[in-house]
Design a protein around this motif. Structure first.
Motif, short mmCIF file in Angstrom:
data_model
loop_
_atom_site.label_atom_id
_atom_site.label_comp_id
_atom_site.label_asym_id
_atom_site.label_seq_id
_atom_site.Cartn_x
_atom_site.Cartn_y
_atom_site.Cartn_z
N ARG A 239 -43.92 25.96 18.46
CA ARG A 239 -44.91 25.82 19.52
C ARG A 239 -46.29 25.69 18.90
N ALA A 240 -47.11 24.80 19.46
CA ALA A 240 -48.46 24.61 18.96
C ALA A 240 -49.36 25.78 19.35
N LEU A 241 -50.28 26.14 18.48
CA LEU A 241 -51.28 27.15 18.78
C LEU A 241 -52.38 26.54 19.64
N PRO A 242 -53.05 27.34 20.47
CA PRO A 242 -54.12 26.78 21.30
C PRO A 242 -55.22 26.11 20.49
N GLU A 243 -55.48 26.64 19.30
CA GLU A 243 -56.42 26.03 18.37
C GLU A 243 -56.02 26.45 16.96
N PRO A 244 -56.40 25.67 15.93
CA PRO A 244 -56.04 26.06 14.56
C PRO A 244 -56.58 27.44 14.23
N THR A 245 -55.74 28.29 13.66
CA THR A 245 -56.16 29.67 13.41
C THR A 245 -55.34 30.32 12.31
N ALA A 246 -55.91 31.36 11.71
CA ALA A 246 -55.18 32.26 10.82
C ALA A 246 -55.39 33.70 11.27
N HIS A 247 -55.85 33.86 12.52
CA HIS A 247 -56.16 35.17 13.09
C HIS A 247 -54.85 35.87 13.46
N THR A 248 -54.61 37.04 12.87
CA THR A 248 -53.33 37.73 13.07
C THR A 248 -52.99 37.97 14.53
N PRO A 249 -53.89 38.44 15.39
CA PRO A 249 -53.53 38.64 16.80
C PRO A 249 -53.07 37.36 17.49
N ALA A 250 -53.69 36.23 17.17
CA ALA A 250 -53.28 34.97 17.79
C ALA A 250 -51.89 34.56 17.32
N LEU A 251 -51.62 34.73 16.02
CA LEU A 251 -50.30 34.41 15.48
C LEU A 251 -49.25 35.34 16.07
N THR A 252 -49.58 36.61 16.19
CA THR A 252 -48.64 37.59 16.74
C THR A 252 -48.31 37.29 18.19
N ALA A 253 -49.33 36.95 18.98
CA ALA A 253 -49.10 36.66 20.40
C ALA A 253 -48.16 35.47 20.58
N LEU A 254 -48.33 34.44 19.76
CA LEU A 254 -47.44 33.28 19.88
C LEU A 254 -46.04 33.62 19.37
N ALA A 255 -45.95 34.42 18.32
CA ALA A 255 -44.63 34.83 17.82
C ALA A 255 -43.87 35.62 18.89
N TYR A 256 -44.57 36.52 19.58
CA TYR A 256 -43.95 37.28 20.67
C TYR A 256 -43.49 36.33 21.78
N ALA A 257 -44.31 35.36 22.12
CA ALA A 257 -43.96 34.43 23.20
C ALA A 257 -42.72 33.62 22.84
N LEU A 258 -42.63 33.16 21.59
CA LEU A 258 -41.46 32.41 21.15
C LEU A 258 -40.21 33.29 21.22
N HIS A 259 -40.34 34.53 20.76
CA HIS A 259 -39.21 35.46 20.77
C HIS A 259 -38.76 35.77 22.19
N ASP A 260 -39.71 36.10 23.05
CA ASP A 260 -39.36 36.52 24.40
C ASP A 260 -38.74 35.38 25.20
N ALA A 261 -39.17 34.14 24.91
CA ALA A 261 -38.63 32.98 25.64
C ALA A 261 -37.15 32.74 25.32
N LEU A 262 -36.65 33.29 24.21
CA LEU A 262 -35.25 33.09 23.86
C LEU A 262 -34.31 33.99 24.65
N GLY A 263 -34.82 35.08 25.24
CA GLY A 263 -33.98 35.96 26.03
C GLY A 263 -32.84 36.58 25.22
N LEU A 264 -33.17 37.25 24.14
CA LEU A 264 -32.15 37.77 23.21
C LEU A 264 -31.74 39.21 23.54
N GLN A 265 -31.46 39.49 24.82
CA GLN A 265 -31.21 40.87 25.22
C GLN A 265 -30.07 41.53 24.43
N ARG A 266 -28.96 40.83 24.24
CA ARG A 266 -27.79 41.44 23.58
C ARG A 266 -27.44 40.73 22.27
#
Length: 327
Positions: A239-266
């Motif tokens: 997934r593309a970032l909203p803007e080019p960045t190396a800011h850890t909170p921005a990278l973490t937020a997108l990583a969480y969004a990618l993970h949560d979108a997979l629905g890996l409950q079990r």
């Protein structure tokens, strides 16, 4: 037929084996561009006559050799440029060779019905903006007028998107090119079912990537998450970032969004890999000015933590709640 191969190495492509797999490609053509941690581009124009084979046949040779010599299955896309070769590789089940014929009609047919988000570099926000105007497929974007796309996206992004929607990619395969991605992986000691533990691992990986990019003066335009399961299968999402960045909170937020979108409950997760894509020099990347003092304060705190880590080691300062160092 095209003469560019996009090779995605599957399960078994470890950090140790990856250079050996690149050497396997180099046995066929010297024009190999590494895309760590598990992919590569190869321009085989000069190898066609030498081997007396088509590009598709050479791709099949790569697939067979990778499996026979290194026990690594791979998926190969064959096309006239890196964009189409990458899309061909991901256009179906893994472990196959897929080709896009090198003529405008075939390229248009291949792209027409694909969702616009399938184009490399198009994130959810851009896809939603285009979809609001009925431009939800690559074919519709290609048929749209440049003026319409410019009104939606702006001049430069519109020009880039229209070219990609028409299957155009002027970027050549560059051997020994500077790395355009950087990756980190965490392997769990057991099959991990706890989503909170996985999110802590993603925080660890995002923090590692952000620190490394900031130290090198680079920013990323996209992030790729690869999940490896107990049965050795994988899922990969970019997934593309909203803007080019190396800011850890921005990278973490997108990583969480990618993970949560997979629905890996079990899901029984064996490892997580995070890759910062499309790196560019930080001083060449445009950044939207923020009027939020909290964001500016976060950037200053991050810079101070980086200085402490550079002087006293990686454990001197880091976000709370992260796991141990990434594998």
């Amino acid at each position: 037929m095209g003469d560019v191969l996009y090779v995605h190495f599957g399960p078994g492509c470890t950090e140790e084996r990856y250079p050996l797999l690149l050497d396997l490609l180099a046995d066929i053509t010297p024009v190999v561009q590494a895309l760590p941690p598990d992919a590569a581009l190869a321009d085989v124009r000069g190898a066609l006559r030498y081997f007396g084979r088509t590009a598709t046949e050479l791709a099949e040779l790569v697939r067979v050799r990778a499996l026979a010599l290194h026990a690594v299955p791979c998926t190969v896309g064959v096309a006239g440029n890196p964009l189409l070769a990458r899309m061909a590789a991901y256009d179906g089940e893994p472990g196959r060779v897929r080709s896009v014929p090198d003529d405008p009609t075939a390229v248009a047919d291949f792209l027409a019905a694909k969702p616009v988000a399938a184009l490399y570099g198009v994130g959810p926000a851009t896809a939603r903006s285009l979809g609001a105007y009925g431009l939800d497929t690559v074919g519709r974007v290609a048929a749209a007028s440049p003026a319409t796309l410019q009104r939606i996206l702006g001049a430069t992004p519109a020009r880039r998107l229209r070219a990609r929607a028409r299957g155009e990619d002027p970027v050549p395969v560059v051997p020994s090119a500077p790395a355009r991605s950087v990756a980190a992986e965490h392997r769990f000691g057991r099959d991990e079912l706890d989503a909170d533990v996985r999110r802590r691992a993603l925080l660890t990986l995002a923090d590692d990537l952000g620190y490394r990019m900031r130290a090198d003066g680079q920013v990323a335009r996209a992030l790729t998450l690869t999940v490896r399961y107990a049965d050795r299968s994988t899922t990969t999402r970019t997934r593309a970032l909203p803007e080019p960045t190396a800011h850890t909170p921005a990278l973490t937020a997108l990583a969480y969004a990618l993970h949560d979108a997979l629905g890996l409950q079990r899901a029984r997760v064996r490892a997580l890999s995070l890759r910062a894509e499309d790196l560019t020099a930080a001083d060449l990347a445009s950044r939207q000015l923020s009027l939020d003092p909290r964001e500016e304060k976060a950037h200053r705190a991050e810079a101070a933590a980086d200085r402490a880590r550079h002087r006293f080691g990686a454990t001197a300062a880091h976000p709370a709640n992260r796991l141990g160092d990434a594998a």
